[in-house]
Design a protein around this motif. Structure first.
Motif, PDB file in Angstrom:
ATOM      1  N   MET A   1      -7.310   7.893  -3.807  1.00 32.34           N
ATOM      2  CA  MET A   1      -5.941   8.113  -3.353  1.00 32.34           C
ATOM      3  C   MET A   1      -5.174   8.909  -4.413  1.00 32.34           C
ATOM      4  SD  MET A   1      -3.126   5.416  -1.826  1.00 32.34           S
ATOM      5  CE  MET A   1      -3.209   4.301  -3.175  1.00 32.34           C
TER       6      MET A   1
ATOM      7  N   ASN B   1      -0.596   1.149  -9.728  1.00 34.12           N
ATOM      8  CA  ASN B   1      -1.969   0.648  -9.683  1.00 34.12           C
ATOM      9  C   ASN B   1      -2.022  -0.876  -9.610  1.00 34.12           C
ATOM     10  OD1 ASN B   1      -3.433   3.048  -9.568  1.00 34.12           O
ATOM     11  ND2 ASN B   1      -3.188   3.368 -11.768  1.00 34.12           N
TER      12      ASN B   1
ATOM     13  N   PHE C   1     -12.849   4.793   2.156  1.00 33.59           N
ATOM     14  CA  PHE C   1     -12.049   3.888   2.978  1.00 33.59           C
ATOM     15  C   PHE C   1     -12.778   3.388   4.233  1.00 33.59           C
ATOM     16  CE2 PHE C   1      -8.739   5.533   0.292  1.00 33.59           C
ATOM     17  CZ  PHE C   1      -7.821   4.498   0.204  1.00 33.59           C
TER      18      PHE C   1
ATOM     19  N   VAL D   1      -4.114  -4.416  -2.592  1.00 36.21           N
ATOM     20  CA  VAL D   1      -4.398  -3.917  -1.240  1.00 36.21           C
ATOM     21  C   VAL D   1      -5.682  -3.095  -1.199  1.00 36.21           C
ATOM     22  CG1 VAL D   1      -3.459  -2.547   0.668  1.00 36.21           C
ATOM     23  CG2 VAL D   1      -1.907  -3.834  -0.805  1.00 36.21           C
ATOM     24  N   TYR D   2      -5.920  -2.317  -2.236  1.00 35.87           N
ATOM     25  CA  TYR D   2      -7.048  -1.393  -2.283  1.00 35.87           C
ATOM     26  C   TYR D   2      -8.009  -1.799  -3.394  1.00 35.87           C
ATOM     27  CZ  TYR D   2      -3.585   1.477   0.153  1.00 35.87           C
ATOM     28  OH  TYR D   2      -2.648   1.936   1.025  1.00 35.87           O
ATOM     29  N   ASN D   3      -9.272  -1.400  -3.245  1.00 37.77           N
ATOM     30  CA  ASN D   3     -10.190  -1.617  -4.366  1.00 37.77           C
ATOM     31  C   ASN D   3     -10.036  -0.471  -5.359  1.00 37.77           C
ATOM     32  OD1 ASN D   3     -12.047   0.546  -3.710  1.00 37.77           O
ATOM     33  ND2 ASN D   3     -12.945  -0.771  -2.131  1.00 37.77           N
TER      34      ASN D   3
ATOM     35  N   GLY E   1      -1.023  -1.592  -5.992  1.00 38.56           N
ATOM     36  CA  GLY E   1      -2.065  -1.105  -5.103  1.00 38.56           C
ATOM     37  C   GLY E   1      -3.348  -1.895  -5.182  1.00 38.56           C
TER      38      GLY E   1
ATOM     39  N   GLN F   1     -10.872   3.067  -4.100  1.00 37.32           N
ATOM     40  CA  GLN F   1      -9.855   3.553  -3.161  1.00 37.32           C
ATOM     41  C   GLN F   1      -8.606   4.007  -3.893  1.00 37.32           C
ATOM     42  OE1 GLN F   1      -9.692   0.049  -0.704  1.00 37.32           O
ATOM     43  NE2 GLN F   1     -10.956   0.990   0.892  1.00 37.32           N
ATOM     44  N   LEU F   2      -8.192   3.248  -4.896  1.00 37.77           N
ATOM     45  CA  LEU F   2      -7.035   3.670  -5.690  1.00 37.77           C
ATOM     46  C   LEU F   2      -7.302   5.006  -6.372  1.00 37.77           C
ATOM     47  CD1 LEU F   2      -5.783   0.437  -7.494  1.00 37.77           C
ATOM     48  CD2 LEU F   2      -4.435   1.932  -6.016  1.00 37.77           C
TER      49      LEU F   2
ATOM     50  N   GLY G   1       0.816  -1.212   0.000  1.00 36.85           N
ATOM     51  CA  GLY G   1       0.000   0.000   0.000  1.00 36.85           C
ATOM     52  C   GLY G   1       0.847   1.258   0.000  1.00 36.85           C
TER      53      GLY G   1
END
Length: 117
Positions: free
Chosen positions: A75, A60, A115, A66-68, A63, A71-72, A8
């Protein structure tokens, strides 16, 4: 060395680097190439944008483990504003505006919703 970073954090750091290149690709020609034809600026920006993509694509991909997707994206938007404000003020010599702060506050609200839970 980079493999020691949590995925992340590594994704975020790569996105910061990507956004630095993106910001220069999008806006630096307004200052540095104002007297050049637009197509010269476009090709120069395209070359800078290649560097952006060389960081953004791995960011990406890393990431996304770790992130959906949402969320990406949020961010990336927060990082974009965080990179853009110093660029505008220091590089482009634009005056600081409190609107930058208020836009950041609005983005923090978006971060909360993307988040939470």
């Amino acid at each position: 060395m980079l493999s020691n970073f949590p995925p992340g954090l590594l994704a975020a750091l790569l996105l910061v680097g990507s956004n630095v290149f993106m910001t220069f690709a999008w806006y630096a020609h307004l200052r540095d190439m104002a007297s050049k034809p637009w197509y010269i600026a476009a090709f120069a920006s395209w070359g800078i944008a290649l560097c952006e993509y060389l960081l953004q694509v791995p960011a990406n991909r890393i990431g996304f483990h770790v992130y959906n997707l949402a969320q990406l994206k949020i961010m990336q938007e927060v990082i974009t504003l965080a990179v853009f404000v110093p660029f505008a003020v220091f590089y482009m010599q634009q005056p600081f505006k409190w609107d930058f702060v208020w836009a950041g506050v609005c983005l923090l609200g978006a971060v909360y919703f993307m988040f939470r839970g």
